[in-house]
Every structure is written in structure tokens, then in C-alpha cells.
Design an enzyme around this catalytic site. Structure first.
Site, PDB file in Angstrom:
ATOM      1  N   ASP A 149     -68.508  71.148 -51.392  1.00  0.00           N
ATOM      2  CA  ASP A 149     -68.454  70.965 -49.950  1.00  0.00           C
ATOM      3  C   ASP A 149     -67.257  71.692 -49.346  1.00  0.00           C
ATOM      4  O   ASP A 149     -66.123  71.280 -49.546  1.00  0.00           O
ATOM      5  CB  ASP A 149     -68.368  69.457 -49.678  1.00  0.00           C
ATOM      6  CG  ASP A 149     -68.287  69.117 -48.212  1.00  0.00           C
ATOM      7  OD1 ASP A 149     -68.532  70.000 -47.379  1.00  0.00           O
ATOM      8  OD2 ASP A 149     -67.965  67.953 -47.906  1.00  0.00           O
ATOM      9  N   ASP A 329     -69.394  75.111 -42.863  1.00  0.00           N
ATOM     10  CA  ASP A 329     -69.366  73.947 -43.734  1.00  0.00           C
ATOM     11  C   ASP A 329     -70.622  73.904 -44.603  1.00  0.00           C
ATOM     12  O   ASP A 329     -71.721  73.624 -44.117  1.00  0.00           O
ATOM     13  CB  ASP A 329     -69.286  72.693 -42.849  1.00  0.00           C
ATOM     14  CG  ASP A 329     -69.256  71.404 -43.624  1.00  0.00           C
ATOM     15  OD1 ASP A 329     -69.225  71.440 -44.861  1.00  0.00           O
ATOM     16  OD2 ASP A 329     -69.272  70.338 -42.979  1.00  0.00           O
TER      17      ASP A 329
END
Length: 444
Positions: A149, A329
Site C-alpha cells: 500500500d 495510492d
């Protein structure tokens, strides 16, 4: 991640094995073009794919979308709390938003949506929502399936001290089985929208990701899990943002790898696709892109991979949204922007309208060419129309729900957009920690 929702993606993981570490920070203005392709020199780990916001019949599931929004907002709320703790103040325009709660009936209705763990090393679990792969921790090489992530900065896995039934399907870290394990002071604690927490003590140990090994890496071995997290196929999360967002207040795995010289280059790159997705650590894999890499300087102040002076275009308006900040992201499925800016974007698309079933979402005729693209002063990077479609509104197949959502993720006064895999699937993305630059290239 629980970066986005409780559903996950597959991802292919690759590592460069030769080359040399960059010695200095480049000072060239953005956009900067890297005209020298790098030959692949690493290993690939396959990853799996998960289902997205549509059901098996292709119809958009508003409940899944609501969970996705709630978990995304709460994730970045936690990031801002961590940033405030490490830096003493918030970045300009950012705020700590109220914790959004998952309605009990909604959580219960989705707990049956569970993607079984597969045998592949890395997977796109839920059709472009999260990307995960295998890592190992400790001298005994304890293996975990991890969500990678770029929108968070901590590593955590379940602990053998987690005896709750929510941990029953997870791999668990046993510090007594690793001679290199060292207990640290303090504790790790994050809260989720279902009112539960993921928390536990902090350890330092050896961590290996696809052959890249570091020593003394700080991480949390959590003793309890959120129900929403327990429904995901991954065991834990490995954050690849900047350490200023860290709840552990410690360097990230990749920062440690660069510092210890464990990687040949301070770069990692994403190729996200239905098949053969890949995270390449230590450089880029030229098999997946063509032409030059267009680099842009990152504003590291918020702790994210944040680009400034971005714009979004559609065929009817060459710059329908401009002057925006964008955080890229990999742990977010969709693209989120301030509500008024997103409304202006959809207002410029013929036939688009607000989706009554879920605020912030918009529908459009499925046969409408969207032609959305993003730019940061260089090339216009197109978002393929198929990536903009999250599902049909009903069984007629006439109208679709779009992947750009109006939601003030970072605060009412912030112009920052959160750019997830909807965009990343259409480009090759290169994150350079040495130069603090983020680059994009055309897919091969």
C-alpha cells in the site's frame, strides 16, 4: 491497506537483483524524462485478482461502494493522526475527519463475501481493489500474505497471541520462533469504522520481500483484528508511503532496504493488470512499458506520494479541473476528488448524473465515450473507459457507475485528489525514493 475496502487484488511482484544505489538526489524540474530504459533483472511473484464493486452479474453493489468509501476515509484519517503525532501539526488544508462508522447491518451483509486464499504468491484479490503478495519475517521465515500500500506507512501482521476467532484464518507471527526477534517499546493501535481496533506490541526482526531482505525492521504483531479486516484474504499490510505517516514512528520497509543497501536502486514500480500484475522493487521492468518515463517532483510534506499542479481533461474540455494536488495510492481502488470539482467533471460528460443510491457517485450512459485523462504538465495520461466503469446500475446494461467519486477525503478546504488503481492500471508507475519523484510510462 486496509487501504480500501474489504476486498483485494492480485499483484505480481518483481525485484531487481543488480545495479547500484543512486548516490545523489536529482534536481531536474518536473516533468523529467528518463530516456534510458532499464532491462529487467529480477524475479516475479504472481498475484491473484479479487472482485470489485460490481456483483457477479456486473451490477454495481452500492453496499460494497459504501464500505469502500468508509474504509478509505478512515484510512487517511488515521494517516493524518499519525502525521500529527510525528510532525506536531497537519499539512496546510488537511484535517482529521470524524471517524466514519460501518452500519452494523451493512457489515453483517458483507461478512459472507470472502475470497479464499489461493496458492499463488501474489494476487489481485478483489478485481482491482488491493494488491497483495508474500513476505517472510524472522529467522524461521514465517510467511504472510500482505497488502502492498503506497497510501500508508506501517507493516503489521497478526500475532500468535491473537486468539480471537477473527484471527483463526490468518497466519500469525511467533516471536519465540525467531532468534532475530527483538521486542520494542510502545504499541501499535489503529481504529476501524466498525468500532474495533487493530493493535498490538511492536517488534524488530528480519523481513524479506521476494528476495530483498532487511534486518531490524519495525512492525506490529497485532493481538486483535477488526471484523472488516478479518474478512479480507490478506494477513497484514506493508505500507510504502513516507515514514512521516507511520503509527510506529519508524522507517518503512523500503526506506530500510534503501538505507541498508538491500536494493540496487531506490525505486519501486507498479504494473497493475488483470493478469501478470507486478510490483518491481529496486528499479523498473522495461518489459511492461515503452518509451520514456515522465518523472514529476513529489511534495513529501504530507507524507504521501503527492504531485502538484495536476489537471483532468475530457474531450469537451481540455482542462475541466486544474491546479490540483494528487496523491497516488495503490491501496485505493477509485479516484476521489473534492465534491464540487468532481461534479464539474461529470457535468462535462454527456448524459452523466448523480447516482441516487450512493452520494458522491455518478452514472453515465455505458455507450458514452468518456476520454478522461490526467496531466502534470507533460503528457496527457488517458484513463481507459473500461477502467472508469465500476458496474451497471441495473440489469438493462444501459447506464454505468463511474470510478471518479466526489468525497473530500482530506478535508473540506483541501483541493487534494486521491488517485487509486483506476488510474494506475492505465500506466506504468515508478516511485523513486532517492529523487523523491513519481514517474509514469506508457504500457507496453
Amino acid at each position: 491497506m486496509f487501504k480500501n475496502s474489504s476486498f483485494i487484488y492480485p499483484l505480481l511482484f518483481s525485484l531487481a537483483l543488480n545495479g547500484s544505489l543512486l548516490d545523489s538526489v536529482l534536481a531536474s524540474p518536473a516533468p523529467h524524462v528518463d530516456a534510458v530504459p532499464r532491462a529487467p533483472a529480477g524475479i516475479s511473484i504472481p498475484i491473484r485478482r479479487r472482485s470489485g464493486l460490481a456483483d457477479s452479474d456486473g451490477i454495481f453493489n452500492a453496499d460494497k461502494a459504501r464500505v469502500d468509501v468508509i474504509m478509505t476515509v478512515n484510512k487517511h484519517r488515521r494517516n493524518m493522526m499519525n502525521y500529527l503525532s510525528t510532525q506536531g501539526s497537519l499539512p496546510e488544508g488537511f484535517e482529521i475527519k470524524p471517524l466514519l462508522a460501518l452500519p452494523v447491518n451493512l457489515l453483517q451483509s458483507l461478512t459472507g463475501v470472502h475470497v479464499k486464499r489461493q496458492s499463488e504468491s501474489l494476487t489481485d484479490e478483489n478485481n482491482d481493489e488491493l494488491w497483495d503478495g508474500q513476505i517472510s519475517i524472522g529467522s524461521s521465515s514465517q510467511e504472510f500474505l500482505i497488502d502492498f500500500d503506497t497510501g500508508s506507512s506501517d507493516l503489521w501482521v497478526p500475532s500468535t497471541n491473537c486468539t480471537d476467532s477473527l484471527c483463526s484464518s490468518k497466519k500469525k507471527y511467533d516471536p519465540s520462533a525467531s532468534s532475530s526477534s527483538e521486542a520494542q517499546g510502545g504499541s501499535f493501535n489503529i481504529q476501524y469504522g466498525d468500532g474495533s481496533t487493530v493493535s498490538g506490541p511492536i517488534f524488530a526482526d528480519n523481513v524479506t520481500v521476494a528476495g530483498i531482505s532487511v534486518s531490524g525492521q519495525h512492525f506490529a504483531a497485532v493481538t486483535n483484528l477488526s471484523r472488516s479486516v478479518a474478512q479480507t484474504p490478506f494477513d497484514g499490510i506493508l505500507g510504502m508511503g513516507y515514514s512521516t505517516l507511520s503509527n510506529l514512528n519508524a522507517p518503512t520497509f523500503f526506506e530500510t532496504a534503501v538505507k541498508q543497501g538491500a536494493v540496487p536502486s531506490p525505486e519501486f514500480s507498479f504494473f497493475l493488470s488483470t493478469n501478470g500484475s507486478e510490483l518491481y522493487i529496486g528499479g523498473t521492468n522495461s518489459e511492461h512499458y515503452t518509451g520514456d518515463i515522465e518523472f514529476h517532483d513529489v511534495n513529501t510534506t504530507p507524507g504521501y506520494w503527492k504531485l502538484t499542479n495536476g489537471s483532468i481533461s475530457v474531450p469537451s474540455n481540455a482542462s475541466v479541473v486544474s491546479g490540483i494536488d494528487t496523491i497516488v495510492d495503490s491501496g485505493t481502488t477509485l479516484i476521489y476528488g473534492p465534491t464540487q470539482a468532481v461534479k464539474a467533471l461529470w457535468d462535462s460528460i454527456p448524459g452523466a448524473s448523480a447516482y441516487e443510491a450512493e452520494p458522491g457517485f455518478y452514472t453515465y450512459p455505458c455507450n458514452q465515450t468518456l476520454g478522461v485523462s490526467m496531466s502534470w504538465g507533460g503528457k496527457n495520461w488517458s484513463i481507459p473507459d473500461e477502467h472508469m466503469n465500476t458496474g451497471y446500475t441495473d440489469g438493462s446494461g444501459k447506464n454505468c457507475v463511474g470510478a471518479i467519486v466526489g468525497q473530500n477525503i482530506f478535508g473540506a478546504q483541501s483541493s487534494t485528489w486521491l488517485v487509486g488503481d483506476t488510474f494506475m492500471k492505465g500506466v506504468y508507475s515508478v516511485f523513486n525514493l532517492g529523487t523523491n519523484q513519481l514517474g509514469f510510462a506508457q504500457l507496453a
